[in-house]
Design an enzyme around this catalytic site. Sequence first.
Site: not given
Lengths: 340, 340
Positions: B126, B154, B158
């Site tokens: 991402s 998050y 990633k």
Amino acid sequence: MTRILITGGAGFVGTRLARTLLARGTLAGRPVTTLVLADQAPPRAELLADPRVQARTGPLLAQCDALVAEGFDGVFHLASAVSGECEADFDLGLRSNLDSTRALLDALRARTQAGGVAPRLVFSSSVAVFGPDPLQPLPALVGDMTLPAPQTSYGTHKLACEYLIADYTRKGYVDGRSARLMTVTVRPGRPNGAASSFFSGIVREPLAGLEAVCPVDETVSHPVSSPQCTVDGLIAVYEATREQLGSRLALNLPALNVTVRQMLEALEAVAGPAVRARVRFERDERIAGIVAGWARGASAERAAALGLKPEPSFEHIVRRYIDDCRHDDPAALRGLAHDR
Amino acid sequence: MTRILITGGAGFVGTRLARTLLARGTLAGRPVTTLVLADQAPPRAELLADPRVQARTGPLLAQCDALVAEGFDGVFHLASAVSGECEADFDLGLRSNLDSTRALLDALRARTQAGGVAPRLVFSSSVAVFGPDPLQPLPALVGDMTLPAPQTSYGTHKLACEYLIADYTRKGYVDGRSARLMTVTVRPGRPNGAASSFFSGIVREPLAGLEAVCPVDETVSHPVSSPQCTVDGLIAVYEATREQLGSRLALNLPALNVTVRQMLEALEAVAGPAVRARVRFERDERIAGIVAGWARGASAERAAALGLKPEPSFEHIVRRYIDDCRHDDPAALRGLAHDR
């Protein structure tokens, strides 16, 4: 009063860090009252003789929860498998360097979430997070803001842990920071499984009267640091305020950037040509391949802002090693002529 | 003949990827004979009706080993908890985004070490790996070689997975690559837990005749991509050769960089002022704080070298969304005047 945990506390850097903390007596302005040395091996008797020192012997992964339950104000997390071991045994690397750090972080988080104060945590990362990248060749000196590209599992796990520590810190679970160690030279004792082991061996073995094999050619350049300079860096990073560290919690420790030739010239200047002559060049493709993936030099602007400086010369590093041996292990100097 | 696994295969991107692969019939020049969709929820009946499709329903972490034992030539690893969920529930983020990916990698590694061919693996990373960093402010466009600084769990997970995948690939256990997805807009359906959910909501809800709340101000700029452009990117990254990818296995997918104002102007140009008027601004400090940590725009030079391009305009993205709804869910357009 401050209670400190050192993981890898019986290792080479951990032992020296413990000795330095005990001699200073304070850390971040508070008296060190308890120093717990956790390692797979017991610490030296000399350290255990100090009433402030306690040992916790066993694999870190297995004893993480029990350790953290004791409650520490600060942690130096040094425990680690070395690069060569991790290349040879992928599972060992994952377990020792990634899973153990994660378990330590989660144990510390659980304690903080249960109402504790977020402990300060210094993680020993490594210059091995950097690597050559044809898309963006490594600069002559890798700096605090160079894009990492680890070429070993060791460097990969160190980098992943840096980012996890930054996130656990952002969430308030720990007060973490990651000090990227340069290659610590001269390590006493025997060669270890690190691919960088020869950077110590080519000085240590000739001084002990032994032949040393250098597996790379003499033009190889590398960022190194003395053991004491490394320990001083770990302590300064521990004592730095969050304001001093700013938004990035990982930083390079100071490096002396030297070639193998400069190392051997320094050895000769300090110990004479007969000692240098004990170093023989015999290329080892496995080692040379790993080393080719490493930074040739490093800069450390943010460490400099904390007042940290590299050693002034490799001669200085050799002399410090000889002084240490005179104190700890005179037999390690049996290759040195008496008049030196 | 090629057997493909999609984790998160019943999700929004996974469903569209499956549909696209079934329609193409081939991947990297070989016929797609089996497409396994693993997810916590079952896939759409429309997909299950295809004899090539099989479903494996359950949490990824629990079914990883059994899944991998089936043997796949390629894996699209899309399963993930979204950013808002991970900020609200730290353990969920670790389990869903870090531990599940690690378990998948280790299962694939075990199979390769037992004599299998290293499967191709596309990981959906991402643009959230990037973040603002006072020590090195984000460039106007974050590029393939921008130093990551994730500001969410998050993004942290990633990024850690990107580096692990690069290391498992270096060791030959998988043939991995990480495609950094831009914010996929317009997502159909309901708002999800992602902090970026409003980037779809401010288009989707007004078209459905509903009021939408925009939690950030209209000058906020962000890199977005349509669902189909994202799926095309995942497929192109899968089909890229290792030579095309070069030394770095993570790359940005193409982005259309737009402000909220430009998004609303495009909505008005396509659907009229009455639709746009259904968007109301009401600042949400939690969302605005997360979004302030994101890239304002992205470049994708390496994806461009693979032939990938962003959408030409946000109007184009709105029109594609309307076309999709006409096919899949006409009720989602009940706010659109009939003459449009």
